[in-house]
Scaffold this motif. Sequence first.
Motif, PDB file in Angstrom:
ATOM      1  N   ASP A  91      15.580 -20.197  11.175  1.00 30.87           N
ATOM      2  CA  ASP A  91      15.740 -19.035  10.298  1.00 30.87           C
ATOM      3  C   ASP A  91      17.098 -19.127   9.605  1.00 30.87           C
ATOM      4  OD1 ASP A  91      15.731 -16.560   9.046  1.00 30.87           O
ATOM      5  OD2 ASP A  91      15.473 -15.400  10.886  1.00 30.87           O
ATOM      6  N   LEU A  92      17.092 -18.998   8.294  1.00 32.88           N
ATOM      7  CA  LEU A  92      18.329 -19.018   7.513  1.00 32.88           C
ATOM      8  C   LEU A  92      18.590 -17.677   6.847  1.00 32.88           C
ATOM      9  CD1 LEU A  92      17.798 -22.477   5.790  1.00 32.88           C
ATOM     10  CD2 LEU A  92      19.403 -21.965   7.635  1.00 32.88           C
ATOM     11  N   TYR A  93      17.748 -16.687   7.091  1.00 34.68           N
ATOM     12  CA  TYR A  93      17.837 -15.444   6.322  1.00 34.68           C
ATOM     13  C   TYR A  93      18.016 -14.197   7.179  1.00 34.68           C
ATOM     14  CZ  TYR A  93      16.690 -11.974   2.765  1.00 34.68           C
ATOM     15  OH  TYR A  93      16.731 -10.905   1.919  1.00 34.68           O
ATOM     16  N   ASP A  94      16.991 -13.814   7.936  1.00 36.29           N
ATOM     17  CA  ASP A  94      17.060 -12.568   8.703  1.00 36.29           C
ATOM     18  C   ASP A  94      17.973 -12.653   9.915  1.00 36.29           C
ATOM     19  OD1 ASP A  94      15.362 -10.926   7.116  1.00 36.29           O
ATOM     20  OD2 ASP A  94      13.622 -11.946   7.962  1.00 36.29           O
ATOM     21  N   GLU A  95      17.777 -13.671  10.730  1.00 35.09           N
ATOM     22  CA  GLU A  95      18.601 -13.909  11.910  1.00 35.09           C
ATOM     23  C   GLU A  95      19.065 -15.362  11.856  1.00 35.09           C
ATOM     24  OE1 GLU A  95      17.064 -12.270  15.739  1.00 35.09           O
ATOM     25  OE2 GLU A  95      15.317 -11.736  14.499  1.00 35.09           O
TER      26      GLU A  95
END
Length: 140
Positions: A91-95
């Motif tokens: 994941d690079l966005y939310d977490e």
Amino acid sequence: MALPQPDDLTSLVLRTDFGDDAAWDALRAAVHALDGGPHATWVSDPRFAGVGIPELLHEDNAADEDEQLTHLFLADATALADPQHRLLALDLYDEPGRTFRVPPAWFPDISANLSIANMDFEDFADCADASGTFRGFGDG
């Protein structure tokens, strides 16, 4: 070391281990054999050899906003040594930094849903089994 951009409606699969070309080929073949659809943008570039999650997070954060990725998959040493070839989803966005493993059988569904923002990374990560591997909803 900017991260490559995936082709439209695909997910980036970044090779970070270069010790076994046959395993890389087997992983790609396992994904392609499922339905032949273009679910991945495969990148095998030695400049990413051994790159870790902190470096990938840094590179994504340093990119222009419209060049940032929301997720990617790593063909790391574990994925290539594993007979199941479980990719590491990142994941690079939310977490940023959250991960789980993905067997090739699940890659097309996960890639498609993440690529069109039909589902979020956590929807899959929260269903990973005790080994950190997504094996389906309600099955893990």
